[in-house]
Design an enzyme around this catalytic site. Structure first.
Site, PDB file in Angstrom:
ATOM      1  N   CYS A   4       0.917  -1.080  -0.223  1.00 45.78           N
ATOM      2  CA  CYS A   4      -0.220   0.218  -0.158  1.00 45.78           C
ATOM      3  C   CYS A   4       1.150   1.229   0.034  1.00 45.78           C
ATOM      4  O   CYS A   4       0.217   2.032  -0.979  1.00 45.78           O
ATOM      5  CB  CYS A   4      -0.907   0.001   1.185  1.00 45.78           C
ATOM      6  SG  CYS A   4      -0.660  -0.184   2.628  1.00 45.78           S
ATOM      7  N   HIS A  51      -1.146   1.117   7.666  1.00 43.25           N
ATOM      8  CA  HIS A  51      -2.399   1.429   6.127  1.00 43.25           C
ATOM      9  C   HIS A  51      -1.790   2.353   5.445  1.00 43.25           C
ATOM     10  O   HIS A  51      -2.004   4.329   6.434  1.00 43.25           O
ATOM     11  CB  HIS A  51      -3.673   1.178   5.450  1.00 43.25           C
ATOM     12  CG  HIS A  51      -4.411   1.064   4.567  1.00 43.25           C
ATOM     13  ND1 HIS A  51      -3.529   0.086   3.731  1.00 43.25           N
ATOM     14  CD2 HIS A  51      -5.275   1.902   4.517  1.00 43.25           C
ATOM     15  CE1 HIS A  51      -4.033   0.222   2.472  1.00 43.25           C
ATOM     16  NE2 HIS A  51      -5.511   0.769   2.629  1.00 43.25           N
ATOM     17  N   ASN A  93      -8.454   4.881  -0.929  1.00 40.89           N
ATOM     18  CA  ASN A  93      -7.657   3.231  -1.057  1.00 40.89           C
ATOM     19  C   ASN A  93      -7.064   2.972  -2.476  1.00 40.89           C
ATOM     20  O   ASN A  93      -7.366   3.180  -3.152  1.00 40.89           O
ATOM     21  CB  ASN A  93      -8.902   2.707  -0.026  1.00 40.89           C
ATOM     22  CG  ASN A  93      -8.277   1.897   0.858  1.00 40.89           C
ATOM     23  OD1 ASN A  93      -7.204   2.034   0.961  1.00 40.89           O
ATOM     24  ND2 ASN A  93      -9.556   0.616   1.349  1.00 40.89           N
TER      25      ASN A  93
END
Length: 373
Positions: A45, A306, A327
């Site tokens: 990520c 994250h 996201n």
């Protein structure tokens, strides 16, 4: 009968006044960015979100929409992770995780390439899955570390590079893009991105404000430094950036039950009994102080798990501010609302944002002066 109707009326009135309304969002700021994509079955990520952040920066700087290769950065970061792990004799983090500055460090050293020049997918692969790659690399590195009697030869670095070539592909030295020939460094120059123009900012009381310090979190394997400011100034930096056309990179905690990509919201209800209900409707939220933020970080309730990309501001039907956060889990409607975006409430951002990265020009002048940016 009249009494029955009277009490029934009171019951309906009670329901009307206590039931929570479903969220109704209106957009206040929506900065241009590239489409939401999926990081697949990887822990990268950090590369996907920061690449998205840089793509928005390229749009801001040049007007060009370029799909950057996330895996080019991953491919060039793994050898650095491996060297750090081996030279520290295994007493360091070796995982798929990383932070935004790892991308900036890679860009500075190795440049950039577009997705079409380096996908990180081999043969017929369509989705990223690094489970086997990480297992093989980890086993190799632990073998080197567990055999100290044998002198470590320079071959181990070539072995790591060969494994990465097998699973991700070899680095391109030149490539074609829109009819022109580039190297990774000349491509970087074309984008007008300057790696040294970006600053990582955080807010914790265990280090002096308006100084830089190494934030001790597991994924900071490269010992990156962060500017430390009071919480209100970190939040003001996010707003100031968005209001002036700059998007913001975000490292955050998404392990809370009150974070839901499926519902597309992240909130901190005042009453923990409303944690799940608050994912579908508006409930009062907790007031977040600097002290509470610090306590939750030090007791491990807030962890860096994250990285995402802040691209705008929306408001609910009560006028309450939320941050529009991109996201990298795809756009499947069954798992991701809002087209793959999650709306973070002010409370959630204050409590669960570990750090942000912004262009130095996006920092408010008073804060910038204190940090000597």
């Amino acid at each position: 009968m009249k009494k029955l109707l009277f009490f029934f009326g009171i019951f309906l009135t009670t329901l009307t006044t206590t039931a929570q309304e479903a969220y109704k969002f209106t957009t206040e700021i929506d900065l241009e960015t590239t489409p939401v994509i999926s990081q697949g079955r990887t822990g990268t990520c950090w590369s996907f979100s920061t690449s998205s952040f840089l793509e928005s920066e390229i749009i801001r700087l040049t007007g060009k929409k370029i799909d950057l290769s996330e895996m080019y950065t991953v491919r060039n970061t793994y050898p650095k992770k491996a060297e750090n792990f081996v030279m520290r004799q295994g007493k360091a983090q070796f995982s798929e995780g990383g932070l935004a500055h790892d991308v900036i460090n890679s860009v500075r050293a190795y440049g950039l390439v577009p997705q079409e020049a380096y996908s990180g997918l081999i043969a017929s692969e369509e989705k990223h899955n690094h489970a086997e790659l990480v297992t093989v690399l980890q086993s190799m590195l632990e073998t080197y570390i567990d055999n100290p009697a044998q002198q470590l030869s320079p071959k181990w670095k070539k072995a790591v590079s060969s494994v990465l070539d097998v699973y991700l592909g070899s680095n391109p030295s030149t490539f074609q893009y829109e009819g022109k020939s580039y190297t990774p460094q000349s491509f970087l120059k074309m984008t007008k991105l300057i790696p040294d123009d970006y600053a990582s900012i955080t807010s914790f009381t265990h280090a002096p404000f308006y100084s830089k310090f190494i934030l001790n979190i597991p994924d900071n394997w490269s010992n990156g430094s962060f500017y430390n400011v009071p919480l209100d100034e970190m939040m003001a930096t996010i707003v100031h950036a968005l209001e002036n056309g700059f998007t913001v990179e975000l490292d955050c905690d998404v392990s809370e039950r009150s974070f839901s990509s499926k519902d597309g919201v992240a909130v901190i209800p005042e009453d923990s009994k409303n944690t799940i209900k608050a994912l579908q409707g508006v409930y009062p939220e907790r007031s977040i102080t600097q002290a509470y933020r610090q306590a939750e970080f030090e007791n491990y309730n807030t962890t860096d798990d994250h990285l995402m990309h802040i691209t705008g501001i929306v408001r609910d039907q009560n006028g309450t501010k939320y941050y529009k956060v991109k996201n990298s889990w795809g756009t499947d409607e069954k798992r991701n609302a809002n087209g793959g975006y999650v709306y973070f409430s002010e409370a959630y951002m204050k409590l669960k944002a570990i750090s942000i990265m912004v262009h130095k020009d996006a920092v408010p002048k008073n804060t910038s002066k204190k940090l000597a940016l």
